[in-house]
Design an enzyme around this catalytic site. Structure first.
Site, mmCIF file in Angstrom:
data_model
loop_
_atom_site.group_PDB
_atom_site.id
_atom_site.type_symbol
_atom_site.label_atom_id
_atom_site.label_comp_id
_atom_site.label_asym_id
_atom_site.label_seq_id
_atom_site.Cartn_x
_atom_site.Cartn_y
_atom_site.Cartn_z
ATOM 1 N N ASP A 164 186.538 101.790 -1.198
ATOM 2 C CA ASP A 164 185.915 103.043 -0.781
ATOM 3 C C ASP A 164 185.320 103.692 -2.040
ATOM 4 O OD1 ASP A 164 184.963 105.095 0.721
ATOM 5 O OD2 ASP A 164 186.888 105.737 1.539
HETATM 6 C C1 BGC Z 1 184.415 107.605 2.836
HETATM 7 C C2 BGC Z 1 184.072 106.332 3.568
HETATM 8 C C3 BGC Z 1 182.583 106.094 3.546
HETATM 9 C C4 BGC Z 1 182.113 106.081 2.090
HETATM 10 C C5 BGC Z 1 180.639 105.785 1.940
HETATM 11 C C6 BGC Z 1 183.760 107.703 1.476
HETATM 12 O O1 BGC Z 1 183.885 108.962 0.933
HETATM 13 O O2 BGC Z 1 185.810 107.719 2.706
HETATM 14 O O3 BGC Z 1 184.551 106.404 4.890
HETATM 15 O O4 BGC Z 1 182.268 104.908 4.204
HETATM 16 O O5 BGC Z 1 182.382 107.340 1.515
HETATM 17 O O6 BGC Z 1 179.853 106.813 2.386
#
Ligand code: BGC
Length: 754
Positions: free
Chosen positions: A261
């Site tokens: 993530d």
């Molecule tokens: C979130 C994810 C997301 C990623 C990309 C993160 O802050 O936890 O769910 O896919 O950002 O946008």
């Protein structure tokens, strides 16, 4: 040549630097960000062959442009893949995932994902960061909005249907995308409901509850998984080798791509695991293939691949050969994903302006968005005021009544709220009587909170008029009307990432408004928009009807008006329990038995709360999981089982119940099947969902609903440690329970011999 052979041959020709470049994942920076990127030099990275995938592009044009640079920068012509957060629709925005969970309808989930895939793939997107399948039992946690709710069985069916909708049967088909199960794992169990905070769970809950939807999504063919920000039992997930290599790859058989993530690898340092070089090595060895936004792989793997990682003070010894082999493995997975979806054959095959123009907000997509509102809205109370009388004079009150900015909800990153239909517009189109619309109150009154809520664009507008002036205006409108429809709830940013709350009642100015509207004596309907279950104890007493619509998406006004006017029967049933008060959370129907069971009302020296009225169940809240009313009434016959005594692993228990529509309108019911295992080796939930069927019946019609329960449905997770957990079952008595929600059930015992 097979895809695997192709990748193996390509890996042979690549340098270490080229392989490490493929493990880097950055955002194109064309939309809102959810963290602080370590760098912002996409073009430079592409020119140097240092990027494997890009997310957050917003047009075919930009995908094409980035792809051209990537191909020019790669000695082997390796294309980029393009990812995006397509969480509840891409351009056509559907109700939030927590709302979709309430639909109890796998076909709908599949179709929603299909539409999202069609719209996203036409714009060059090959990979979506969805479905989010975190079990969420604490509505203080803002990301409950993105989750299919509290129950592992329901979330597993959601995961399968969504994965199939996104990925289809043919990975090379132009209208399919690779899905991503997230966040692995236990992200929803954050202590205190505080986003990013850690979780402590038993092995049984980790594997039996939180990992179940992942197991289902993997079996359905999900191509990727994303790590979660939290630590689980003190071990941060981006370095959790046991769960990633041991459980996910080993036990669940996952062969796809594991992505970090946003800066999740870098954050291992803040978790206290060591410097950036150390955490890069730990994450790679744990099994994270791609580094999102932190660039620690890019910066540190070249040296680690030569020297290995030695940190005697933390007990870490990883050889250079182990790092090199993990780089090969990770890079192989990135390349395989690209090969499978045809990007090596034609890197531009997903970019099609015509297809994008036709797909975006296509009429059929909007129609599905509209019916999904009927399927996911939950009628919590109705004293007969709904559906609205045709021709009646309506006072529509609330900051959200005629507001477009708060309709789409969190994670609608490619949705355009200007395309959405407001509740007032929808009601005007559907109702033939006069409608007066006034604001009544601000969404929130605290300017600091308003600022925080406006971080991704203004959705909270503080009025220059005093609260009293606004309330007086609303009261006058209510007095002059036959019925008041108050649209209340949360601003868009009040739920979603980093939107945890300490208080999940309605914001203060709206509570005051509701009291004033109720005091007019005009029948009061509340339409509640929110991204989480709210504590509505007070409002349930004041209102004559309460319709919980969540965040409804592009077709908001039309879908909600369909319900208010009776054009459609609200068929949503709660995917997450509603507490009466914030202090009751976490609250969920799978309450465990205790040694001093809650007797159904407060009793000294029994489980419960001293300050909770006897009318509110302590452990399962004001509205239980599975709850929701219809405009008609359904009766249930006494259930029967074909055989009450079963034997052996292949036997199947068959339960039958006849449901009859006793009312005057066509309606839809979700018939729910739960099991109880009264005697087991460990403390178990009192009931667990094992089946559901959504049926529509015309007035006077009956239907027999048949549930099949196999022996594996009686199994539960048990083990001393995460990798020890086995699914076991105990012969003997079980109770099958059937009914309209997790509280209103009829039970029938069966006996199952080994
Ligand atoms: C979130 C994810 C997301 C990623 C990309 C993160 O802050 O936890 O769910 O896919 O950002 O946008």
């Amino acid at each position: 040549m097979s895809d695997h052979d192709f990748v193996a041959a390509l890996l042979q020709r690549m340098t270490l630097a080229e392989k490490i470049g493929q493990l880097n994942l950055l955002s194109a920076g064309e939309g809102p960000e959810t963290g602080s990127p370590a760098v912002r030099n996409v073009q430079g990275r592409l020119e140097a062959g240092q990027l494997g995938g890009l997310f957050g592009t917003k047009s075919v044009r930009s995908v094409r442009a980035w792809q051209e640079i990537a191909l020019a920068g790669s000695a082997h012509g390796i294309p980029l893949f393009f990812a995006e957060d397509v969480i509840h629709g891409h351009r056509t925005i559907f109700p939030l995932p927590i709302a979709l969970g309430c639909a109890f309808n796998p076909q709908l989930w599949h179709d929603v994902a299909r539409v999202a895939a069609i719209e996203a793939s036409a714009e060059g997107i090959n990979h979506v960061y969805a479905p989010m399948i975190d079990i969420a039992r604490d509505p203080r946690w803002g990301r409950i909005a993105e989750s299919p709710g509290e129950d592992p069985y329901l979330a597993s069916r959601y995961a399968e249907a969504m994965v199939k909708g996104f990925e289809g049967d043919d990975p090379t088909a132009l209208d399919t995308v690779v899905s991503c199960l997230k966040h692995f794992i236990a992200y929803g169990a954050a202590v205190g409901g505080r986003d990013y905070d850690n979780a402590s769970l038993s092995p049984e809950d980790t594997i039996g509850v939180y990992a179940e939807p992942f197991r289902a999504g993997i079996a359905a063919g999900a191509g990727s998984v994303m790590g979660s920000f939290n630590a689980l039992n003190k071990r941060p997930m981006h370095a959790h080798r046991e769960m990633i290599r041991g459980w996910l790859r080993g036990k669940a058989g996952f062969e796809g791509l594991m992505v970090a993530d946003y800066t999740g690898i870098m954050e291992l340092s803040a978790h206290g695991l060591g410097d950036r070089e150390t955490v890069a090595g730990l994450a790679l060895i744990a099994g994270i293939d791609m580094d999102m936004m932190g660039e620690d792989y890019l910066n540190h793997l070249p040296r680690l691949a030569k020297e290995g990682l030695s940190r005697p003070e933390s007990g870490i010894e990883i050889s250079a050969a182990e790092i090199c082999s993990a780089v090969d493995e990770a890079c192989g997975r990135v390349l395989l994903l690209k090969k499978r979806i045809g990007l090596f054959d034609d890197p531009f095959r997903y970019c099609d302006d015509d297809r994008a123009a036709k797909a975006t907000l296509a009429p059929a997509h909007r129609r599905l968005a509209r019916t999904s509102i009927t399927e996911s809205s939950v009628l919590l109370k109705n004293d007969g005021v709904l559906p609205l009388e045709p021709g009646s004079r309506i006072a529509m009150v609330g900051a959200a009544a005629d507001d477009r900015t708060n309709l789409l909800g969190t994670w609608s990153v490619s949705g355009d709220h200007r395309q959405a239909v407001t509740l007032l517009e929808g009601l005007h189109a559907a109702h033939d009587g006069p409608i007066t619309c006034v604001k009544g109150s601000d969404i929130v009154e605290d300017p600091i909170l308003a600022d925080r809520l406006n971080v991704h664009g203004q959705t909270v507008f503080l009025d220059t008029r005093s609260a009293t002036t606004m309330i007086d205006e609303a009261v006058a409108a209510a007095r002059a009307a036959h019925v008041t429809v108050a649209v209340v709830g949360e601003a868009r940013e009040a739920s979603g990432e980093c939107s945890s709350l300490t208080d999940i009642t309605l914001p203060h100015p709206q509570r005051v408004l509701i009291e004033a509207l109720a005091a007019t004596g005009t029948p009061l309907v509340l339409v509640v928009k929110a991204g989480r279950p709210l504590a509505l104890e007070q409002e349930m007493k004041l209102a004559d009807a309460v319709l919980f619509v969540w965040f409804t998406g592009t077709e908001a006004g039309h879908g909600v008006a369909d319900i208010l006017t009776g054009e459609a029967d609200p068929s949503g049933r709660l995917a997450a329990s509603f507490p009466a008060r914030t202090g009751q959370v976490p609250v969920h129907y799978q309450a465990e038995s205790t040694g001093r069971p809650y007797p159904g009302r407060f009793e000294k020296f029994k489980t419960g709360y001293l300050d909770l009225p006897d009318t509110i169940p302590a452990a399962t809240g004001l509205f239980p999981f599975g709850f929701g009313l219809s405009y008609t009434r359904f009766s249930y016959s006494k259930p029967t089982v074909d055989e009450a005594r079963l034997k052996g692993p292949d036997a199947v228990a068959v339960l039958r119940v006849t449901v009859t529509n006793e009312g005057e309108r066509t309606g839809t019911e979700v018939v729910q099947l739960y099991i109880s295992d009264p005697i087991a080796r460990i403390t178990r939930p009192m009931i667990e969902l094992r089946g559901f069927e959504k049926i529509t019946l015309q007035p006077g019609m009956s239907r027999e609903v048949v549930f099949h329960v196999a022996r594996r449905d009686l199994a539960y997770a048990m083990g001393e440690s995460l990798l020890d957990v086995e699914w076991v079952w105990d012969p003997g008595v079980f109770v099958l329970r059937v009914g309209r929600n997790s509280r209103d059930l009829q039970g029938i015992p069966i006996h199952w011999d080994a």
